[in-house]
Design a protein around this motif. Structure first.
Motif, PDB file in Angstrom:
ATOM      1  N   SER A 276      13.317 -16.017  13.238  1.00  0.00           N
ATOM      2  CA  SER A 276      12.511 -17.078  12.614  1.00  0.00           C
ATOM      3  C   SER A 276      11.323 -17.454  13.497  1.00  0.00           C
ATOM      4  N   HIS A 277      11.288 -16.877  14.715  1.00  0.00           N
ATOM      5  CA  HIS A 277      10.227 -17.171  15.694  1.00  0.00           C
ATOM      6  C   HIS A 277      10.185 -18.655  16.040  1.00  0.00           C
ATOM      7  N   LEU A 278      11.368 -19.272  16.088  1.00  0.00           N
ATOM      8  CA  LEU A 278      11.444 -20.709  16.352  1.00  0.00           C
ATOM      9  C   LEU A 278      10.795 -21.096  17.676  1.00  0.00           C
ATOM     10  N   GLU A 279      11.118 -20.350  18.728  1.00  0.00           N
ATOM     11  CA  GLU A 279      10.622 -20.721  20.050  1.00  0.00           C
ATOM     12  C   GLU A 279       9.095 -20.725  20.094  1.00  0.00           C
ATOM     13  N   GLU A 280       8.508 -19.723  19.488  1.00  0.00           N
ATOM     14  CA  GLU A 280       7.047 -19.634  19.449  1.00  0.00           C
ATOM     15  C   GLU A 280       6.441 -20.819  18.695  1.00  0.00           C
ATOM     16  N   LYS A 281       7.132 -21.253  17.633  1.00  0.00           N
ATOM     17  CA  LYS A 281       6.607 -22.321  16.783  1.00  0.00           C
ATOM     18  C   LYS A 281       6.731 -23.708  17.406  1.00  0.00           C
ATOM     19  N   LEU A 282       7.675 -23.861  18.357  1.00  0.00           N
ATOM     20  CA  LEU A 282       7.852 -25.217  18.906  1.00  0.00           C
ATOM     21  C   LEU A 282       7.260 -25.415  20.297  1.00  0.00           C
ATOM     22  N   LYS A 283       6.638 -24.382  20.841  1.00  0.00           N
ATOM     23  CA  LYS A 283       6.110 -24.497  22.210  1.00  0.00           C
ATOM     24  C   LYS A 283       5.159 -25.673  22.386  1.00  0.00           C
ATOM     25  N   ASP A 284       4.330 -25.948  21.379  1.00  0.00           N
ATOM     26  CA  ASP A 284       3.355 -27.031  21.496  1.00  0.00           C
ATOM     27  C   ASP A 284       3.741 -28.248  20.664  1.00  0.00           C
ATOM     28  N   ALA A 285       5.041 -28.366  20.357  1.00  0.00           N
ATOM     29  CA  ALA A 285       5.501 -29.480  19.515  1.00  0.00           C
ATOM     30  C   ALA A 285       5.630 -30.775  20.315  1.00  0.00           C
ATOM     31  N   THR A 286       5.466 -31.884  19.609  1.00  0.00           N
ATOM     32  CA  THR A 286       5.670 -33.207  20.181  1.00  0.00           C
ATOM     33  C   THR A 286       7.115 -33.657  19.996  1.00  0.00           C
ATOM     34  N   LEU A 287       7.710 -33.218  18.872  1.00  0.00           N
ATOM     35  CA  LEU A 287       9.058 -33.636  18.504  1.00  0.00           C
ATOM     36  C   LEU A 287       9.696 -32.550  17.651  1.00  0.00           C
ATOM     37  N   VAL A 288      11.026 -32.406  17.768  1.00  0.00           N
ATOM     38  CA  VAL A 288      11.784 -31.490  16.918  1.00  0.00           C
ATOM     39  C   VAL A 288      12.842 -32.291  16.174  1.00  0.00           C
ATOM     40  N   ILE A 289      12.938 -32.066  14.872  1.00  0.00           N
ATOM     41  CA  ILE A 289      13.997 -32.680  14.072  1.00  0.00           C
ATOM     42  C   ILE A 289      14.860 -31.575  13.495  1.00  0.00           C
ATOM     43  N   THR A 290      16.155 -31.651  13.768  1.00  0.00           N
ATOM     44  CA  THR A 290      17.109 -30.656  13.278  1.00  0.00           C
ATOM     45  C   THR A 290      18.262 -31.381  12.585  1.00  0.00           C
ATOM     46  N   GLY A 291      19.254 -30.640  12.135  1.00  0.00           N
ATOM     47  CA  GLY A 291      20.403 -31.268  11.499  1.00  0.00           C
ATOM     48  C   GLY A 291      21.177 -30.310  10.625  1.00  0.00           C
ATOM     49  N   GLU A 292      22.296 -30.797  10.096  1.00  0.00           N
ATOM     50  CA  GLU A 292      23.108 -30.076   9.118  1.00  0.00           C
ATOM     51  C   GLU A 292      24.110 -31.065   8.529  1.00  0.00           C
ATOM     52  N   GLY A 293      24.996 -30.573   7.689  1.00  0.00           N
ATOM     53  CA  GLY A 293      25.901 -31.462   6.969  1.00  0.00           C
ATOM     54  C   GLY A 293      26.778 -32.329   7.846  1.00  0.00           C
ATOM     55  N   SER A 294      27.264 -31.753   8.943  1.00  0.00           N
ATOM     56  CA  SER A 294      28.162 -32.500   9.831  1.00  0.00           C
ATOM     57  C   SER A 294      27.838 -32.177  11.283  1.00  0.00           C
ATOM     58  N   ILE A 295      27.816 -33.208  12.108  1.00  0.00           N
ATOM     59  CA  ILE A 295      27.578 -33.035  13.537  1.00  0.00           C
ATOM     60  C   ILE A 295      28.666 -33.775  14.306  1.00  0.00           C
ATOM     61  N   ASP A 296      29.281 -33.071  15.253  1.00  0.00           N
ATOM     62  CA  ASP A 296      30.286 -33.688  16.111  1.00  0.00           C
ATOM     63  C   ASP A 296      30.304 -32.941  17.440  1.00  0.00           C
ATOM     64  N   ALA A 297      31.307 -33.196  18.259  1.00  0.00           N
ATOM     65  CA  ALA A 297      31.352 -32.582  19.588  1.00  0.00           C
ATOM     66  C   ALA A 297      31.374 -31.056  19.521  1.00  0.00           C
ATOM     67  N   GLN A 298      31.923 -30.494  18.419  1.00  0.00           N
ATOM     68  CA  GLN A 298      32.000 -29.039  18.276  1.00  0.00           C
ATOM     69  C   GLN A 298      30.632 -28.407  18.057  1.00  0.00           C
ATOM     70  N   THR A 299      29.642 -29.201  17.718  1.00  0.00           N
ATOM     71  CA  THR A 299      28.293 -28.687  17.462  1.00  0.00           C
ATOM     72  C   THR A 299      27.757 -27.916  18.664  1.00  0.00           C
ATOM     73  N   ARG A 300      28.198 -28.316  19.859  1.00  0.00           N
ATOM     74  CA  ARG A 300      27.661 -27.674  21.066  1.00  0.00           C
ATOM     75  C   ARG A 300      28.165 -26.254  21.263  1.00  0.00           C
ATOM     76  N   PHE A 301      29.098 -25.800  20.438  1.00  0.00           N
ATOM     77  CA  PHE A 301      29.623 -24.443  20.561  1.00  0.00           C
ATOM     78  C   PHE A 301      28.947 -23.478  19.589  1.00  0.00           C
ATOM     79  N   GLY A 302      27.625 -23.465  19.599  1.00  0.00           N
ATOM     80  CA  GLY A 302      26.890 -22.457  18.850  1.00  0.00           C
ATOM     81  C   GLY A 302      26.409 -22.834  17.476  1.00  0.00           C
ATOM     82  N   LYS A 303      26.562 -24.102  17.065  1.00  0.00           N
ATOM     83  CA  LYS A 303      26.069 -24.510  15.760  1.00  0.00           C
ATOM     84  C   LYS A 303      24.538 -24.622  15.793  1.00  0.00           C
TER      85      LYS A 303
END
Length: 378
Positions: A276-303
């Motif tokens: 998706s070339h995400l890294e290239e697209k956010l290099k000059d960003a001021t803010l990033v907004i992400t998300g999905e249906g559910s977020i919890d402690a398990q999110t840090r394992f590759g979500k």
């Protein structure tokens, strides 16, 4: 000011692309003279094809394939915007959700349809094929997949074995002389987020077989059959995949893809970030907004939100996450690149209502985030 909007889908509520648009609408109600970059994301599971196609302005193709029980169905694959990369999910051809619970039986279900999707990608003259392998209904080690591509799995009478993990015990010889020659010029990358080996107590059959309809008796048979399959692969192909991490993914399809097609297994979110070339697209960003249906402690394992946050933090960019359900244990995520996490729910409501109003709720919360940003700027 540039804001990168990079959410996953909100399962059963909206796709990643729709989520991007809802967030943008909310922000635009308040923020002026801001550049928005929308990058629909996924983690290699359901929805990855659509997200990567949307993120790269690619195209979806409908394909008739064979489902896990040998019936014809309509499936799909995507071609990314570069025109050279195909993306497909094995679940759309060989997935658990394609067959009713009472008909699930890993002794007979096949990955033949996944092979047909790969063949369609070859027809479209791609140089790289990305394959998501979550949600399988199968336990055949990728046998059906390789048969669809021209490989021969022969019994002692020199006849092709039938479909399903139950047939692997009959395998005597692997003949790849008629394998589709176009595969030699294609790189195959597999989105795989499990590290199970092919066989044994932590292998494909014992860990995942029961959800596919396996019983105590058939799971033991399936495991022994995959051991036999691995032995024949060692004998005829001089490749040992039995204990490789990820070989047990998707009922052993991970092993089949490595053994037959020299596939590379990678974390799903890593693949999506790259293509998706995400890294290239956010290099000059001021803010990033992400998300999905559910977020919890398990999110840090590759979500997805974790992958986005980790990438943003390379450039010290603040990250806000939004979700329908926010777990009580999210505090640990603030040590993993997240700066703020918001639920989009306006109050107590049924799951049905929350899913139905997801887009509206996401837009409203995004507007509130924008109002806070504006207050800070003042």
């Amino acid at each position: 000011m540039k804001i990168v909007i990079a959410p996953d889908s909100f399962k059963e509520s909206m796709s990643g692309k729709v989520a991007c648009e809802a967030i943008e609408r909310g922000l635009k109600k308040v923020l002026k003279d801001v550049k928005f970059e929308k990058v629909p994301m996924a983690d290699g599971g359901e929805g990855t094809t659509q997200s990567l196609v949307d993120a790269t302005n690619g195209k979806i193709y409908c394909v008739e394939v064979t489902n896990p029980l040998g019936e014809k169905i309509s499936s799909k694959l995507g071609i990314l915007g570069d025109g050279k990369t195909a993306i497909l999910e094995m679940a759309s051809a060989s997935g658990l959700e394609l067959i009713s619970r009472e008909k699930r039986n890993p002794m007979i279900t096949t990955t033949f349809g996944t092979g047909e999707l790969i063949k369609k990608a070859l027809d479209l003259k791609v140089s790289t094929i990305l394959i998501g392998i979550g949600g399988s209904a199968t336990n055949d080690g990728g046998a059906g997949m390789i048969q669809a591509l021209g490989g021969k799995l022969l019994d002692k009478e020199n006849k092709q074995i039938g479909f399903g993990g139950g047939e692997l015990s009959k395998l005597e010889k692997i003949d790849l002389s008629n394998l589709d020659k176009r595969l030699q010029n294609v790189k195959i990358i597999v989105a795989c987020d499990v590290d199970n080996p092919l066989t044994g107590e932590k292998g494909a059959s014992y860990i995942f077989g029961r959800q596919k309809g396996g019983t105590d008796e058939t799971i033991k048979i399936l495991d022994n059959n995959l051991k036999h399959f691995a032995q024949v692969i060692r004998k005829d192909l001089n490749v040992d995949v039995e204990n490789v991490a990820g070989a047990g993914a998707a009922g052993g399809l991970g092993a089949g893809l490595m053994a037959f097609l020299s596939a590379e297994l990678k974390k799903g979110i890593e693949i999506v970030i790259e293509y998706s070339h995400l890294e290239e697209k956010l290099k000059d960003a001021t803010l990033v907004i992400t998300g999905e249906g559910s977020i919890d402690a398990q999110t840090r394992f590759g979500k997805t939100p974790y992958g986005v946050a980790k990438t943003a933090k390379k450039y010290d960019i603040p990250v806000i996450a939004v979700a329908g359900n926010v777990g009580e244990d999210i505090e640990i995520l603030y040590d993993y690149g997240f700066d703020a996490i918001f639920s989009i729910l306006p109050g107590v409501q049924s799951l049905e209502t929350a899913l139905k109003n997801g887009e509206k709720n996401l837009e409203r919360v995004s507007e509130n985030i924008a109002r806070f940003i504006l207050a800070l700027k003042k």
